[in-house]
Design a protein around this motif. Structure first.
Motif, short mmCIF file in Angstrom:
data_model
loop_
_atom_site.label_atom_id
_atom_site.label_comp_id
_atom_site.label_asym_id
_atom_site.label_seq_id
_atom_site.Cartn_x
_atom_site.Cartn_y
_atom_site.Cartn_z
N ALA A 46 0.45 -1.45 -0.38
CA ALA A 46 0.31 0.11 -0.03
C ALA A 46 1.31 1.19 -0.44
O ALA A 46 0.49 2.33 -0.35
CB ALA A 46 -0.68 -0.12 0.98
N ILE A 47 1.91 1.09 0.62
CA ILE A 47 2.72 2.24 1.02
C ILE A 47 3.71 2.54 -0.72
O ILE A 47 4.61 3.42 -0.06
CB ILE A 47 3.53 2.86 1.93
CG1 ILE A 47 4.14 1.39 2.34
CG2 ILE A 47 2.59 2.45 3.06
CD1 ILE A 47 5.41 1.42 3.49
N GLY A 48 3.66 1.22 -1.05
CA GLY A 48 5.31 1.81 -2.09
C GLY A 48 5.59 2.30 -2.69
O GLY A 48 5.81 2.29 -3.57
N GLY A 49 4.46 3.30 -3.51
CA GLY A 49 4.10 3.86 -4.19
C GLY A 49 4.95 5.51 -4.04
O GLY A 49 5.00 6.60 -4.43
N VAL A 50 4.76 5.92 -2.86
CA VAL A 50 4.33 7.31 -2.34
C VAL A 50 6.08 7.52 -2.16
O VAL A 50 5.89 8.49 -2.94
CB VAL A 50 4.53 6.99 -0.43
CG1 VAL A 50 4.91 8.70 0.33
CG2 VAL A 50 2.99 6.39 0.28
N THR A 51 7.24 7.28 -1.85
CA THR A 51 8.28 7.95 -1.75
C THR A 51 8.93 7.93 -3.01
O THR A 51 9.26 8.86 -3.58
CB THR A 51 9.94 6.75 -1.67
OG1 THR A 51 9.34 6.77 0.02
CG2 THR A 51 11.11 7.25 -1.35
#
Length: 409
Positions: free
Chosen positions: A208-213
């Motif tokens: 779920a957080i993989g695209g943030v950075t």
């Protein structure tokens, strides 16, 4: 599910439901532009004014955030110290010779004198302490910030006084800083919408957080022409229900997202030199019955904080009012203060906490994040980055906040 698609100032003008009625609020512009020499000069002038009032002949700064604030040079603390010495007439930066080109590449402002030392460790006469003693005035009281390590202050033979002069100047933001923080909020809020949009039954937190950075870097590289990678330290995280009663425990990257809640979604840190944060308590597919009361209590605390947030208010009184609501509802031990400020960091003074009787002024920024934490059952907290204006406040991280809007399908 709510996904943010608007951009720029129009995006930031959306969703004013939590703004107090009658407030005439002016939105800041968004910018990722480099700080100007004039801006740096104004900051140094304010520092010198406070030094004069305190009767200091010099002020020594070691904190990398304060150094960045006055020079635009971003570094991290290691065995080779960087020491900024401010006097009424000079601004001198004691640096490792190894880093001289690095400093020259990023510094902004006129009059910064660079004094370099050989290495660490080094022979007597060539050490950083020798160069520091060369530039510190022989007479007068020297101000030293609280973050200076003991080994540095021990090298100053003058009388010293611990004062956080630069930190005090940083409390009220300039229009440039407000615009930079508004840009950071835009980046974080859009990334937050992307992150929650990827949460489904069975999704692993890490997925779920993989695209943030990557999104952070894409925005920086396309919109910040003088972007310095060392000035960005931010992340997106999700806490599944089993972890939300422990506010700073983000050790759950392999946990799957399962129906229910409360979950906590968070994006925080600093991007392109300036900090902000956005957090939401959310649910997946349904809201458990036992989650409704603590969620509603958290929202009551949040609305109370907003109703009191304006110039002239006292930070401790806002926090006390929020804690009183929690205790009345049967939650006796709030773990978290109502808020903190942002700037060249994502956590700094002033605070909305019962231990600090600070007077709120226009140009200050705060997180608004009172929370409820029930051991073994879950935690409930929203957080926004909020600007105090001349007449009230403006939320810079606009995002839905009601249970219904935050129940993902």
């Amino acid at each position: 599910m709510f996904v943010i698609q608007a951009s720029g100032a129009a995006f930031l003008r959306e969703g004013r439901s939590e703004r107090q009625k009658g407030y005439n609020v002016t939105m800041p512009s968004l910018t990722a532009h480099q700080v100007s020499s004039q801006e740096i000069a104004e900051r140094i002038k304010k520092v010198r004014e406070k030094m004069e009032k305190a009767g200091l002949s010099a002020y020594i700064s070691f904190d990398p955030d304060n150094i960045y604030y006055l020079t635009n040079f971003a570094n991290f603390v290691h065995e080779r110290p960087f020491v900024l010495v401010i006097t009424p007439s000079d601004l001198t930066f004691v640096i490792p010779r190894l880093e001289r080109a690095h400093v020259e590449r990023h510094q902004v402002g006129d009059g910064l004198k660079l004094v370099d030392y050989a290495e660490f460790p080094a022979l007597p006469g060539t050490r950083w302490s020798d160069r520091l003693q060369d530039v510190v005035p022989a007479q007068g009281t020297i101000g030293i910030e609280g973050a200076c390590p003991a080994y540095l202050s021990a090298m100053v033979s003058n009388p010293t006084q611990v004062l956080n002069v630069i930190d005090a100047v940083r409390e009220i933001k300039s229009p440039h800083e407000i615009s930079r923080i508004a840009w950071t909020c835009d980046v974080m809020t859009k990334a937050f919408g992307m992150m929650l949009g990827s949460v489904k039954n069975g999704t692993m937190v890490a997925q779920a957080i993989g695209g943030v950075t990557p999104y952070f870097y894409q925005r920086c590289l396309t919109e910040a022409s003088n972007y310095n990678v060392m000035s960005t330290h931010a992340a997106g995280l999700i806490q599944p229900p089993a972890y939300t009663d422990d506010p700073h425990n983000f050790s759950c990257l392999t946990a799957p997202c399962e129906p229910g809640g409360p979950f906590l979604g968070l994006i925080a840190g600093k991007i392109n030199g300036y900090g902000a944060e956005i957090e939401r308590t959310f649910f997946l597919e349904h809201v458990p019955e036992e989650a409704r009361k603590p969620f509603d209590t958290m929202m009551e605390m949040r609305h109370k904080a907003y109703s009191m947030l304006k110039p002239g208010a006292i930070g401790s009184e806002i926090d006390a009012a929020c804690q009183a609501i929690a205790k009345k509802a049967g939650y006796d031990n709030p773990l978290h203060r109502t808020g903190h400020s942002f700037g060249v960091t994502n956590h700094e003074a002033p605070f909305l906490a019962i231990g600090e009787d600070n007077v709120i002024q226009p140009g200050m920024l705060f997180s608004i994040e009172p929370g409820i934490y029930i051991q073994g059952k879950g935690g409930f907290r929203h957080s926004d980055t909020v600007l105090v204006t001349e007449t009230g406040y403006e939320i810079l991280t606009k995002y839905p906040h009601d249970k219904e809007e935050l129940t993902l399908s």
